[in-house]
Design an enzyme around this catalytic site. Structure first.
Site, PDB file in Angstrom:
ATOM      1  CG  HIS A  12      36.702   6.248  12.462  1.00 15.17           C
ATOM      2  ND1 HIS A  12      36.521   6.447  13.811  1.00 15.17           N
ATOM      3  CD2 HIS A  12      37.864   6.848  12.142  1.00 15.17           C
ATOM      4  CE1 HIS A  12      37.528   7.142  14.278  1.00 15.17           C
ATOM      5  NE2 HIS A  12      38.363   7.398  13.285  1.00 15.17           N
ATOM      6  CG  ASP A  69      33.280   6.932  -2.874  1.00 17.06           C
ATOM      7  OD1 ASP A  69      34.140   7.105  -1.985  1.00 17.06           O
ATOM      8  OD2 ASP A  69      33.090   7.764  -3.776  1.00 17.06           O
TER       9      ASP A  69
END
Ligand code: ITT
Length: 197
Positions: A12, A69
């Site tokens: 995704h 992240d």
């Protein structure tokens, strides 16, 4: 087109980032470069984890590389799940169990504010650069929508009355934490390309 690696295993995220960066760069995934190993993410901050992932690829495979992240910080939970967002309900990472744990921990809690944060680390040539994106919102108490991934069905951005999971990917890509950080990355990379041309 110049090649660059996005050090992620998350399809995704790769799609979201390719939709934004793909015009400028041939974005290779970890599987495209044959990197099958689990890259350690043992840092205490988004920044540390992003640098760790990008450095691993640069050292081992030699590509210019960026890694992100990201995670969800919930104010009432002392900014948890934070860097533990992917494995909030334990290993192996399971989105549904993470969502259930968040809903459980937020039962009866009045202060619902939260934010998604992304830190992107870019290793380009011999230098390291960091780009950040953040979107504020609120955690609702029932799941809404089926698009997106992770905590999207529980997150309503400030100024909206639909969750990330009820938005089209185009809509989410305009405002998300990742989009904001990625836009900063793109601005930087396109400047670099112009300078190098
Ligand atoms: P990689 O480390 O392979 O890139 P990941 O799924 O672990 O993929 P992150 O560490 O960046 O991705 O994100 C940690 C978790 O934070 C992710 O698994 C989701 O649960 C949550 N998260 C991050 N961005 C999100 C988004 O846009 N929408 C919903 N949840 C998100």
């Amino acid at each position: 087109m110049k090649q660059i690696v996005f050090a992620t295993n998350n399809k995704h995220k790769l799609e979201e980032v390719r939709a934004i960066v793909g015009k400028y760069f041939d974005v290779l995934s970890l599987s495209d470069i044959g990197c099958k190993e689990d890259i350690p993410e043992t840092g205490c901050t988004f920044e540390e984890n992003a640098v760790m992932k990008a450095q691993y690829v640069k050292d081992k495979y030699g590509y210019d590389c960026f890694a992100d992240d990201s995670g969800l910080e919930v104010t009432a939970l002392n900014n948890e799940p934070g860097v533990f967002s992917a494995r909030y309900a334990g290993e192996p990472s399971d989105s549904l169990r993470n969502i259930e744990k968040l809903m459980f921990n937020m039962q009866g809690v009045k202060e619902r504010s939260a934010r998604f944060r992304t830190c992107i680390a870019l290793l380009y040539g011999h230098k390291e650069y960091l780009f950040e994106g953040c979107i504020e919102g609120n955690i609702i108490d029932t799941l809404r929508g089926t698009n997106g991934f992770g905590y999207d069905p529980l997150f309503v951005p400030v100024g909206y009355d639909i969750t990330f999971a009820e938005m089209s990917s185009e809509e989410k890509n305009k405002i998300s934490h990742r989009a904001l950080a990625t836009q900063k990355l793109i601005d930087f990379l396109t400047d670099k390309i112009d300078c190098e041309a």
